[in-house]
Design an enzyme around this catalytic site. Structure first.
Site, PDB file in Angstrom:
ATOM      1  N   LYS A 139       0.806  -1.226   0.000  1.00  0.00           N
ATOM      2  CA  LYS A 139       0.000   0.000   0.000  1.00  0.00           C
ATOM      3  C   LYS A 139       0.841   1.280   0.000  1.00  0.00           C
ATOM      4  CE  LYS A 139      -4.195  -1.912   2.006  1.00  0.00           C
ATOM      5  NZ  LYS A 139      -5.212  -1.820   3.056  1.00  0.00           N
ATOM      6  N   ASP A 192     -10.187   2.592   1.564  1.00  0.00           N
ATOM      7  CA  ASP A 192     -10.421   1.878   2.831  1.00  0.00           C
ATOM      8  C   ASP A 192     -11.235   2.730   3.808  1.00  0.00           C
ATOM      9  OD1 ASP A 192      -9.156  -0.570   2.395  1.00  0.00           O
ATOM     10  OD2 ASP A 192      -7.217   0.142   3.127  1.00  0.00           O
ATOM     11  N   GLY A 211      -1.924   0.807   8.455  1.00  0.00           N
ATOM     12  CA  GLY A 211      -2.392   1.373   7.184  1.00  0.00           C
ATOM     13  C   GLY A 211      -3.894   1.625   7.176  1.00  0.00           C
ATOM     14  N   ALA A 212      -4.676   0.638   7.608  1.00  0.00           N
ATOM     15  CA  ALA A 212      -6.133   0.786   7.563  1.00  0.00           C
ATOM     16  C   ALA A 212      -6.593   1.828   8.586  1.00  0.00           C
ATOM     17  CB  ALA A 212      -6.806  -0.558   7.820  1.00  0.00           C
TER      18      ALA A 212
HETATM   19  P1  NDP Z   1      -1.194  -3.117   9.761  1.00  0.00           P
HETATM   20  O1  NDP Z   1      -0.305  -4.302   9.866  1.00  0.00           O
HETATM   21  O2  NDP Z   1      -0.771  -1.933   8.980  1.00  0.00           O
HETATM   22  O3  NDP Z   1      -1.542  -2.592  11.262  1.00  0.00           O
HETATM   23  C1  NDP Z   1      -1.830  -3.491  12.302  1.00  0.00           C
HETATM   24  C2  NDP Z   1      -2.337  -2.757  13.537  1.00  0.00           C
HETATM   25  O4  NDP Z   1      -2.741  -3.724  14.503  1.00  0.00           O
HETATM   26  C3  NDP Z   1      -1.288  -1.874  14.204  1.00  0.00           C
HETATM   27  O5  NDP Z   1      -1.913  -0.770  14.802  1.00  0.00           O
HETATM   28  C4  NDP Z   1      -0.734  -2.823  15.289  1.00  0.00           C
HETATM   29  O6  NDP Z   1      -0.198  -2.145  16.405  1.00  0.00           O
HETATM   30  C5  NDP Z   1      -2.003  -3.511  15.719  1.00  0.00           C
HETATM   31  N1  NDP Z   1      -1.758  -4.805  16.360  1.00  0.00           N
HETATM   32  C6  NDP Z   1      -1.499  -5.985  15.750  1.00  0.00           C
HETATM   33  N2  NDP Z   1      -1.362  -6.965  16.665  1.00  0.00           N
HETATM   34  C7  NDP Z   1      -1.536  -6.373  17.889  1.00  0.00           C
HETATM   35  C8  NDP Z   1      -1.508  -6.858  19.235  1.00  0.00           C
HETATM   36  N3  NDP Z   1      -1.282  -8.127  19.510  1.00  0.00           N
HETATM   37  N4  NDP Z   1      -1.736  -5.961  20.243  1.00  0.00           N
HETATM   38  C9  NDP Z   1      -1.983  -4.653  19.971  1.00  0.00           C
HETATM   39  N5  NDP Z   1      -2.017  -4.149  18.716  1.00  0.00           N
HETATM   40  C10 NDP Z   1      -1.792  -4.993  17.690  1.00  0.00           C
HETATM   41  O7  NDP Z   1      -2.581  -3.711   9.224  1.00  0.00           O
HETATM   42  P2  NDP Z   1      -3.778  -2.932   8.482  1.00  0.00           P
HETATM   43  O8  NDP Z   1      -3.898  -1.578   9.074  1.00  0.00           O
HETATM   44  O9  NDP Z   1      -3.650  -3.053   7.023  1.00  0.00           O
HETATM   45  O10 NDP Z   1      -5.051  -3.823   8.916  1.00  0.00           O
HETATM   46  C11 NDP Z   1      -5.592  -3.760  10.222  1.00  0.00           C
HETATM   47  C12 NDP Z   1      -6.901  -4.536  10.272  1.00  0.00           C
HETATM   48  O11 NDP Z   1      -7.879  -3.930   9.435  1.00  0.00           O
HETATM   49  C13 NDP Z   1      -6.760  -5.984   9.805  1.00  0.00           C
HETATM   50  O12 NDP Z   1      -7.440  -6.816  10.727  1.00  0.00           O
HETATM   51  C14 NDP Z   1      -7.471  -6.013   8.473  1.00  0.00           C
HETATM   52  O13 NDP Z   1      -8.106  -7.258   8.260  1.00  0.00           O
HETATM   53  C15 NDP Z   1      -8.519  -4.908   8.647  1.00  0.00           C
HETATM   54  N6  NDP Z   1      -8.899  -4.332   7.344  1.00  0.00           N
HETATM   55  C16 NDP Z   1     -10.203  -4.465   6.934  1.00  0.00           C
HETATM   56  C17 NDP Z   1     -10.620  -3.960   5.718  1.00  0.00           C
HETATM   57  C18 NDP Z   1     -12.052  -4.158   5.308  1.00  0.00           C
HETATM   58  O14 NDP Z   1     -12.378  -3.872   4.144  1.00  0.00           O
HETATM   59  N7  NDP Z   1     -12.945  -4.594   6.185  1.00  0.00           N
HETATM   60  C19 NDP Z   1      -9.704  -3.245   4.821  1.00  0.00           C
HETATM   61  C20 NDP Z   1      -8.341  -3.144   5.338  1.00  0.00           C
HETATM   62  C21 NDP Z   1      -7.980  -3.686   6.555  1.00  0.00           C
HETATM   63  P3  NDP Z   1       1.356  -1.696  16.460  1.00  0.00           P
HETATM   64  O15 NDP Z   1       1.437  -0.412  15.702  1.00  0.00           O
HETATM   65  O16 NDP Z   1       1.583  -1.537  17.922  1.00  0.00           O
HETATM   66  O17 NDP Z   1       2.158  -2.812  15.853  1.00  0.00           O
END
Ligand code: NDP
Length: 286
Positions: free
Chosen positions: A71, A107, A133-134
């Site tokens: 992305k 998104d 990202g989302a």
């Molecule tokens: P990224 O990998 O860019 O971001 C992940 C996020 O989740 C970060 O904020 C990360 O925190 C946090 N995170 C992950 N694991 C943990 C944990 N164990 N404890 C606390 N925080 C955690 O992913 P995306 O932003 O691309 O996607 C995020 C979600 O959005 C996904 O579940 C995806 O499926 C969903 N999504 C849904 C869409 C839809 O159309 N419905 C479209 C796009 C995404 P940290 O910064 O601390 O690592």
């Protein structure tokens, strides 16, 4: 009438691509409007992204989606960016406009569309978990849609603070970062609570956000970006508290609707897209 056999091409570049159901709903919507368009789901490794984009351009693809992990990196290969993609710093939809590849981000707008029927967003207060990202896309679009205040709660402090500053400096909304302390208390004045982390995403469906569930009030609208499964632990808890809930399927369908409109200039049938998706994912409550 002479027949022709040349389809218009769209698709997705991501890895992993195996479980991405977007093509099913897009092709159903193309067929429903009698469009000879295809959506090709492609597994693309980071080192191959540049060639994939050049290939799409050479084949005159009308557009494509980008998902994890492309992305941000795709931006280097595009001709220009739309307004929200520029602020968000990430692209999930590329549109071929007269041979120029323009990066957009659907998104966040998809999320805004999916939540609008449950809550009028103007002047509302939001608590948003996540800063990936989302989350960036959702926060920026909520701010552009008129919410008053966004609290960003994120495990990684630097990413969380950066997103809060991004929103505060580039949109009319106020934003602040809250550290994600144990059993985080959601402020009672929150109107909308959203999970945009990957906590609860398949296959880790039993994972839960570390929040004090007593702080979830029935007056709050609770939304989850995760669509697999649609009924996350957060959604289940919020329902048990009497909250209005919004699952991630609406966001998935609505971002597809916006991409469809960008590429074809036509409005797809949301019902057809939902039906195709629920068929593909074996879901009954779409
Ligand atoms: P990224 O990998 O860019 O971001 C992940 C996020 O989740 C970060 O904020 C990360 O925190 C946090 N995170 C992950 N694991 C943990 C944990 N164990 N404890 C606390 N925080 C955690 O992913 P995306 O932003 O691309 O996607 C995020 C979600 O959005 C996904 O579940 C995806 O499926 C969903 N999504 C849904 C869409 C839809 O159309 N419905 C479209 C796009 C995404 P940290 O910064 O601390 O690592």
């Amino acid at each position: 009438m002479s027949k022709h056999f040349l389809s218009e091409l769209t698709g997705s570049f991501a890895t992993p691509a195996l479980e991405n159901p977007t093509g099913v709903m897009m092709e159903a919507a193309y067929q429903n409007l009698g469009l000879d368009w295809r959506y090709i789901n492609c597994e693309i490794q980071p080192d191959d992204l540049k060639n994939a984009v050049l290939g799409a351009k050479a084949m005159n693809w009308r557009g494509f989606n980008c998902s994890i992990p492309h992305k941000v990196s795709v931006i280097a290969h595009l001709d220009d960016l739309g307004e929200s993609a520029r602020i968000i710093g990430a692209v999930n939809t590329v549109v071929n406009r007269d041979g120029k590849l323009i990066g957009e981000n659907t998104d966040g707008r998809g999320f805004v569309e999916s939540v609008k029927s449950s809550l009028a967003l103007a002047n509302k207060r939001v608590v948003l978990f996540g800063a990936g990202g989302a989350a960036r896309a959702v926060a920026v679009e909520l701010a552009l849609a008129g919410v008053a205040h966004i609290i960003i709660v994120n495990r990684n402090q630097e990413r969380g603070q950066e997103l809060a500053s991004l929103v505060a400096e580039n949109t009319p909304a106020d934003a602040e970062y809250h550290a994600w302390t144990q059993q985080y208390q959601i402020p009672a004045e929150a109107d909308l609570v959203i999970n945009v982390t990957s906590i609860g995403l398949f296959p880790n469906v039993d994972a839960e956000l570390d929040i004090d569930t007593e702080s979830i009030k029935s007056s709050m609208v609770v939304a989850d970006g995760i669509f697999n499964p649609p009924e996350t632990r957060l959604i289940q808890t919020a329902k048990s508290k009497g909250c209005t809930t919004v699952n991630g399927l609406g966001m998935l369908v609505q971002q597809g609707v916006i991409a469809f409109e960008y590429w074809t200039g036509k409005t797809p049938s949301i019902d057809v897209m939902k039906a195709a998706l629920s068929d593909a994912l074996d879901i009954t409550d779409l």
